[in-house]
Design a protein around this motif. Structure first.
Motif, short mmCIF file in Angstrom:
data_model
loop_
_atom_site.label_atom_id
_atom_site.label_comp_id
_atom_site.label_asym_id
_atom_site.label_seq_id
_atom_site.Cartn_x
_atom_site.Cartn_y
_atom_site.Cartn_z
N PHE A 74 -15.36 -49.58 -62.01
CA PHE A 74 -14.40 -49.75 -60.93
C PHE A 74 -13.87 -48.42 -60.40
O PHE A 74 -13.79 -48.21 -59.19
N ARG A 75 -13.46 -47.54 -61.32
CA ARG A 75 -12.84 -46.29 -60.88
C ARG A 75 -13.79 -45.43 -60.04
O ARG A 75 -13.39 -44.94 -58.97
N PRO A 76 -15.06 -45.22 -60.46
CA PRO A 76 -15.96 -44.42 -59.60
C PRO A 76 -16.16 -45.01 -58.21
O PRO A 76 -16.24 -44.28 -57.23
N VAL A 77 -16.22 -46.34 -58.14
CA VAL A 77 -16.42 -46.98 -56.83
C VAL A 77 -15.22 -46.74 -55.93
O VAL A 77 -15.37 -46.35 -54.76
N LEU A 78 -14.01 -46.93 -56.45
CA LEU A 78 -12.81 -46.73 -55.64
C LEU A 78 -12.65 -45.27 -55.24
O LEU A 78 -12.21 -44.96 -54.13
N GLN A 79 -13.01 -44.35 -56.13
CA GLN A 79 -12.94 -42.92 -55.78
C GLN A 79 -13.93 -42.58 -54.68
O GLN A 79 -13.62 -41.80 -53.76
N ASN A 80 -15.12 -43.15 -54.75
CA ASN A 80 -16.11 -42.91 -53.69
C ASN A 80 -15.65 -43.49 -52.36
O ASN A 80 -15.90 -42.91 -51.30
N MET A 81 -14.95 -44.64 -52.41
CA MET A 81 -14.48 -45.24 -51.17
C MET A 81 -13.35 -44.44 -50.55
O MET A 81 -13.13 -44.51 -49.34
N ALA A 82 -12.63 -43.67 -51.36
CA ALA A 82 -11.62 -42.76 -50.79
C ALA A 82 -12.31 -41.69 -49.94
O ALA A 82 -11.77 -41.27 -48.90
N VAL A 83 -13.50 -41.26 -50.37
CA VAL A 83 -14.27 -40.30 -49.57
C VAL A 83 -14.72 -40.95 -48.26
O VAL A 83 -14.67 -40.33 -47.20
N VAL A 84 -15.14 -42.20 -48.34
CA VAL A 84 -15.55 -42.92 -47.13
C VAL A 84 -14.38 -43.04 -46.16
O VAL A 84 -14.55 -42.90 -44.95
N ALA A 85 -13.18 -43.30 -46.70
CA ALA A 85 -11.99 -43.41 -45.86
C ALA A 85 -11.73 -42.11 -45.10
O ALA A 85 -11.23 -42.13 -43.97
N LEU A 86 -12.07 -41.00 -45.72
CA LEU A 86 -11.90 -39.69 -45.07
C LEU A 86 -12.67 -39.61 -43.76
O LEU A 86 -12.23 -38.97 -42.80
N PHE A 87 -13.80 -40.29 -43.69
CA PHE A 87 -14.65 -40.25 -42.49
C PHE A 87 -14.34 -41.40 -41.52
O PHE A 87 -14.42 -41.20 -40.30
N GLN A 186 -10.20 -38.74 -27.06
CA GLN A 186 -10.33 -39.41 -28.35
C GLN A 186 -11.16 -38.60 -29.34
O GLN A 186 -10.85 -38.57 -30.54
N ILE A 187 -12.21 -37.96 -28.85
CA ILE A 187 -13.07 -37.17 -29.74
C ILE A 187 -12.30 -36.01 -30.35
O ILE A 187 -12.40 -35.74 -31.56
N VAL A 188 -11.50 -35.35 -29.52
CA VAL A 188 -10.68 -34.24 -30.02
C VAL A 188 -9.69 -34.75 -31.06
O VAL A 188 -9.49 -34.14 -32.12
N ALA A 189 -9.05 -35.89 -30.77
CA ALA A 189 -8.09 -36.47 -31.71
C ALA A 189 -8.77 -36.82 -33.03
O ALA A 189 -8.21 -36.58 -34.11
N GLY A 190 -9.97 -37.38 -32.96
CA GLY A 190 -10.70 -37.73 -34.18
C GLY A 190 -11.10 -36.51 -34.98
O GLY A 190 -11.00 -36.51 -36.21
N MET A 191 -11.54 -35.46 -34.30
CA MET A 191 -11.93 -34.24 -35.00
C MET A 191 -10.73 -33.57 -35.65
O MET A 191 -10.83 -33.07 -36.78
N LEU A 192 -9.60 -33.56 -34.94
CA LEU A 192 -8.39 -32.98 -35.53
C LEU A 192 -7.94 -33.77 -36.76
O LEU A 192 -7.55 -33.18 -37.78
N ALA A 193 -7.99 -35.09 -36.67
CA ALA A 193 -7.58 -35.93 -37.79
C ALA A 193 -8.50 -35.73 -38.99
O ALA A 193 -8.04 -35.62 -40.14
N PHE A 194 -9.80 -35.67 -38.74
CA PHE A 194 -10.74 -35.45 -39.84
C PHE A 194 -10.55 -34.06 -40.45
O PHE A 194 -10.56 -33.90 -41.67
N GLY A 195 -10.34 -33.05 -39.60
CA GLY A 195 -10.16 -31.68 -40.10
C GLY A 195 -8.91 -31.57 -40.96
O GLY A 195 -8.96 -30.95 -42.04
N LEU A 196 -7.81 -32.16 -40.53
CA LEU A 196 -6.57 -32.09 -41.32
C LEU A 196 -6.72 -32.85 -42.63
O LEU A 196 -6.29 -32.38 -43.69
N ALA A 197 -7.33 -34.02 -42.58
CA ALA A 197 -7.54 -34.80 -43.80
C ALA A 197 -8.44 -34.05 -44.77
O ALA A 197 -8.21 -34.05 -45.99
#
Length: 265
Positions: A74-87, A186-197
């Protein structure tokens, strides 16, 4: 009550927009696909290791440690999904205000009876609600383990791990919401959000035993530094306070940005 009705009106508007466009459906499909793949890979590894330990115990009784389903599955799966959330999450937040600016409807919001706080909370809650739905949809894979596993695993680490995933996602959403108020693209907003995260994610890499005081402060600001204990089933108040502080800070910045635009309008 009026404030709640106004906030819910914004929530309903954003929720309808998510599901009347491909955004929610594509996000849900990608999330469930990746969750299923990570779960399948982790389950295969867990079963293979369990079989090896069982064979060793047949030859040497008592040999080999017992594998924890929570720790090795369970823990590895949830940790990997946190990476997915980043994108994925920057794609959910990039349009929240940027599209309003591009279409010119931000002026209507600015001059409406709605307060900036109601608008911010309505949009934030809609994005968080969609993320909650994504987490619940992914946990269907985990629920299958309780159906067939004997004995049933301890549910507490799964609950706290899901809470950690939700808090990380809500932190990304609040910051992405603020950045969406700064541009009409929207693209700029998405890139800024991804960069900060990503920067907040990288901060966690400085959490090392040999780190000096400055690096310890930087690592404390890392978004995943406070996720580890929750993933293990340990609920520490300082971790909850950190995530709630990040969420509140992002909403405060979004409110102040929208308030300044309201006055200019």
């Amino acid at each position: 009550m009026t404030a709640l009705r106004n906030t819910f009106a914004i929530f309903r508007k954003e929720w309808h927009h998510y599901f009347s466009s491909p955004i929610a459906w594509v996000g849900l499909c990608m999330w469930m696909l990746l969750f299923g793949l990570f779960f399948s890979f982790a389950l295969e590894i867990f079963l293979r290791q369990s079989q090896q330990i069982a064979m060793q115990r047949m030859q040497y009784p008592g040999a080999g440690p017992s594998l924890s389903v929570n720790e090795y599955l369970f823990r590895p799966v949830l940790q990997n999904m946190a990476v997915v959330a980043l994108f994925i999450l920057p794609m959910l937040t990039m349009r929240l205000f940027a599209e309003e600016k591009r279409q010119g409807t931000i002026e209507l919001l600015a001059t409406s009876p709605l307060t900036p706080l109601q608008i911010v909370l309505g949009k934030f809650s809609a994005a968080v609600a969609l993320f909650v739905l994504m987490i619940l949809a992914g946990l269907v894979n985990v629920a299958l383990v309780w159906r067939f596993a004997e004995p049933s695993p301890d549910p507490w680490p799964v609950l706290t791990g899901s809470l950690a995933l939700l808090l990380v996602g809500a932190s990304f959403i609040s910051l992405g919401l603020f950045l969406s108020t700064l541009t009409k693209n929207q693209i700029v907003a998405g890139m800024l959000a991804f960069g900060l995260a990503l920067v907040l994610w990288i901060f966690s890499w400085f959490d090392m035993p040999t780190a000096d005081s400055l690096m310890k402060v930087v690592s404390y600001l890392g978004i995943t530094t406070h996720m580890e204990d929750l993933m293990k089933g340990v609920v520490d108040l300082k971790d909850l306070v950190f995530y709630l502080s990040v969420i509140t800070f992002g909403l405060f910045l979004a409110h102040q940005s929208l308030e300044s635009q309201r006055w200019r309008a």
